[in-house]
Design an enzyme around this catalytic site. Structure first.
Site, PDB file in Angstrom:
ATOM      1  N   GLU A 143       8.171  10.126   9.931  1.00  0.00           N
ATOM      2  CA  GLU A 143       6.931  10.917  10.005  1.00  0.00           C
ATOM      3  C   GLU A 143       5.692  10.057   9.745  1.00  0.00           C
ATOM      4  OE1 GLU A 143       6.428  14.629  10.481  1.00  0.00           O
ATOM      5  OE2 GLU A 143       4.677  13.446  10.996  1.00  0.00           O
TER       6      GLU A 143
ATOM      7  N   LYS B 153       5.728   2.010  12.730  1.00  0.00           N
ATOM      8  CA  LYS B 153       5.610   2.471  14.130  1.00  0.00           C
ATOM      9  C   LYS B 153       5.982   1.392  15.125  1.00  0.00           C
ATOM     10  CE  LYS B 153       1.323   1.636  12.301  1.00  0.00           C
ATOM     11  NZ  LYS B 153       0.583   2.207  11.194  1.00  0.00           N
TER      12      LYS B 153
ATOM     13  N   GLY C 149      -3.659   5.091   4.601  1.00  0.00           N
ATOM     14  CA  GLY C 149      -3.974   5.104   3.171  1.00  0.00           C
ATOM     15  C   GLY C 149      -2.722   5.384   2.365  1.00  0.00           C
TER      16      GLY C 149
ATOM     17  N   VAL D 258       3.519   7.870  12.517  1.00  0.00           N
ATOM     18  CA  VAL D 258       2.517   8.403  13.445  1.00  0.00           C
ATOM     19  C   VAL D 258       1.485   9.208  12.669  1.00  0.00           C
ATOM     20  CG1 VAL D 258       2.092   9.854  15.453  1.00  0.00           C
ATOM     21  CG2 VAL D 258       4.202   8.526  15.318  1.00  0.00           C
TER      22      VAL D 258
ATOM     23  N   GLY E 275      -0.213   8.758   9.926  1.00  0.00           N
ATOM     24  CA  GLY E 275      -0.192   8.756   8.463  1.00  0.00           C
ATOM     25  C   GLY E 275       0.266  10.058   7.837  1.00  0.00           C
TER      26      GLY E 275
ATOM     27  N   THR F  13       0.828  -1.209   0.000  1.00  0.00           N
ATOM     28  CA  THR F  13       0.000   0.000   0.000  1.00  0.00           C
ATOM     29  C   THR F  13       0.861   1.258   0.000  1.00  0.00           C
ATOM     30  OG1 THR F  13      -1.637  -1.227   1.255  1.00  0.00           O
ATOM     31  CG2 THR F  13      -1.865   1.165   1.247  1.00  0.00           C
ATOM     32  N   VAL F  14       1.779   1.362   0.951  1.00  0.00           N
ATOM     33  CA  VAL F  14       2.558   2.596   1.094  1.00  0.00           C
ATOM     34  C   VAL F  14       3.655   2.673   0.027  1.00  0.00           C
ATOM     35  CG1 VAL F  14       3.840   4.065   2.676  1.00  0.00           C
ATOM     36  CG2 VAL F  14       2.078   2.548   3.575  1.00  0.00           C
TER      37      VAL F  14
ATOM     38  N   LYS G   2       2.193   4.588  18.544  1.00  0.00           N
ATOM     39  CA  LYS G   2       2.298   5.974  18.086  1.00  0.00           C
ATOM     40  C   LYS G   2       2.436   6.932  19.267  1.00  0.00           C
ATOM     41  CE  LYS G   2      -0.582   4.738  14.143  1.00  0.00           C
ATOM     42  NZ  LYS G   2      -1.981   4.651  13.695  1.00  0.00           N
TER      43      LYS G   2
ATOM     44  N   GLU H 101      -8.030  -4.820   9.458  1.00  0.00           N
ATOM     45  CA  GLU H 101      -7.315  -6.014   8.991  1.00  0.00           C
ATOM     46  C   GLU H 101      -8.131  -7.262   9.319  1.00  0.00           C
ATOM     47  OE1 GLU H 101      -4.007  -5.995   7.902  1.00  0.00           O
ATOM     48  OE2 GLU H 101      -3.576  -3.872   8.230  1.00  0.00           O
TER      49      GLU H 101
END
Ligand SMILES: NC(=O)c1ccc[n+]([C@@H]2O[C@H](COP(=O)([O-])OP(=O)(O)OC[C@H]3O[C@@H](n4cnc5c(N)ncnc54)[C@H](OP(=O)(O)O)[C@@H]3O)[C@@H](O)[C@H]2O)c1
Length: 430
Positions: free
Chosen positions: A131, A107, A304, A134, A136, A14-15, A207, A192
């Site tokens: 960054e 995280k 996201g 925490v 998104g 996803t990321v 976080k 999930e």
């Protein structure tokens, strides 16, 4: 223009996919802002044949991600694999040891190993940035490390898990029960298949521990976070909260008390007039109260591909500009090892909910325990109609008082045949 910042991407899910799409879409404007282009050189994931909706043909492929740390043509490794230990940690250690910068959205890894990784990065004089780990896409680490750096923080708190916030706000809106809404959240991709880390509050605690370290100049102490998730909440709790003028949110909260660091993740009753009450769906929000800045509110998408990639690439832009400042704002060896603060004397109003058998004398038994524990009751609500299984819910709100008074009263009720499950305690956010 200066030479490109050469990047290796580990993880193309996803990321990782989002990072490639973002750099492809905004590469030119990023290069102008960073003073040099960001160039993806090599990538790695498990399955080379998987269609990821992005063209990978311009990038070198590595089957073993630890090789990324050794390549001479890489300046920064971006770890987007996940997991607190295992391959992600091994890659992170090797990257820093090889004198390369590291950007991660992980995280769990930062909460468990952030101190070691920060010390390694500082020893090597290379950047470590997280960054995206925490909240998104919300630039809250930047906000604390840079924008609010002149302040002593009074308190730090917020909504740190989008899955929980989606479930809670849906329960609030629809009057449905937890299990039912969780199933929907899974079907919609907000939760999930194994939702434990989210709904048990562990993800929010990761976080919070990271933010608390940055905000209070303390070493990360994840095991000291007091954690309670949202699984015990019932539709009736939302109805009672609403009748009292509150909503329910999973709140991560940290402050410094004397020599101690207080860290808690728990469902709280939040007054409808508070900005966090308006934070809906999968959104995250963090409030930082500074002694000069006052209340700062950071809000936005907590997950996201787009928002999280935005945070990852912001870190890369910082590195391209030459920022290698201490990852936790204060150098790792100068962070204070603060002991956990004892919560017992903290003064709160609390919502207490008892699930009891429908028989005479139960209310008197609970009231006696409250009296003997030194808890003063502000309002009492007894749900007349028995729930499924013949249970009755008794909810009350206490006057402000020390947490250990509530604990003492509940200890007096331990083992009582009248209670069908342990009482639920939620504090009112003051
Ligand atoms: N998703 C979010 O919205 C979000 C938000 C904030 C932070 N994060 C964090 O970002 C990180 C990545 O999350 P994600 O949602 O992108 O995860 P994901 O979609 O599951 O992607 C994970 C990627 O890692 C690869 N991978 C796993 N094990 C590997 C191994 N041993 N060697 C090589 N590659 C391996 C997978 O390869 P294959 O594709 O070949 O299986 C996949 O491409 C996590 O730390 C997560 O907590 C995610």
């Amino acid at each position: 223009m200066a030479a490109p910042l050469r990047i290796a991407l580990a993880g193309l899910g996803t990321v990782g996919g989002g990072v490639i799409r973002l750099i492809e879409a905004n590469g030119a404007l990023i290069a102008r802002r960073a003073g040099r282009p960001l160039e993806i050189v090599a990538v790695c994931a498990r399955d080379r044949t998987k269609d990821r909706g992005v063209d990978l043909s311009a990038y070198a492929w590595e089957d073993d991600m630890t090789v990324l740390a050794q390549r001479d043509d890489i300046d920064v490794v971006v770890e987007l694999v996940g997991g607190s230990d295992g391959p992600a940690l091994s890659l992170a250690r090797r990257t820093l040891a090889a004198g390369k910068g590291l950007v991660t959205a992980n995280k769990a890894m930062v909460a468990h190993h952030g101190m070691e990784l920060a010390a390694s990065a500082e020893d090597q004089g290379v950047p470590l940035k997280f960054e995206a780990a925490v909240a998104g896409g919300i630039p809250v680490i930047k906000g604390l490390r840079e924008g609010a750096a002149a302040n002593e923080l009074v308190r730090l708190y917020g909504i740190l898990n989008g899955t929980c916030n989606y479930i809670l706000t849906t329960m609030e809106r629809t009057g449905r029960d937890f299990a039912d809404v969780l199933k929907d959240a899974q079907d919609l991709g907000y939760a999930e298949a194994d939702p434990t880390f989210d709904v048990e509050g562990i993800d929010a605690a990761h976080k919070l521990a990271i933010l608390a370290a940055i905000g209070f100049g303390a070493r990360i102490d994840f095991p000291a976070v007091e954690i309670e998730g949202i699984t015990r909440l019932r539709a009736a709790d939302f109805a009672q909260a609403a009748a009292l003028g509150y909503v329910i949110r999973l709140i991560g909260i940290a402050d410094c008390e004397g020599p101690g660091l207080f860290q808690r993740v728990q469902p709280y009753l939040v007054p409808r007039s508070h900005p966090l009450a308006a934070v809906d769906g999968a959104t995250n929000a963090v409030v930082a109260e500074g002694n000069f800045a006052g209340r700062l509110l950071f809000q936005g998408a907590g997950a996201g591909d787009g928002p999280t990639a935005s945070a990852v690439v912001a870190d890369l832009i910082d590195i391209a500009r030459g920022d290698t400042g201490a990852p936790f704002s204060v150098p790792a060896h100068e962070l204070d090892a603060l002991p956990p603060a004892h919560a017992g004397h903290r003064r709160n109003r609390a919502y207490l909910r008892f699930t009891v058998t429908d028989r005479p004398g139960v209310l008197a038994e609970i009231s006696a325990a409250m009296r003997d524990g030194g808890v003063s009751i502000e309002s009492l609500i007894q749900q007349g109609r028995p729930e499924e299984g013949g249970e009755v819910l008794i909810a009350m709100v206490t006057h402000e008082g020390p947490e250990n008074a509530v604990a003492k009263a509940l200890a007096l009720l331990e083992g009582s045949a009248s209670l069908t499950e342990p009482p639920l305690v939620m504090r009112l956010l003051g």
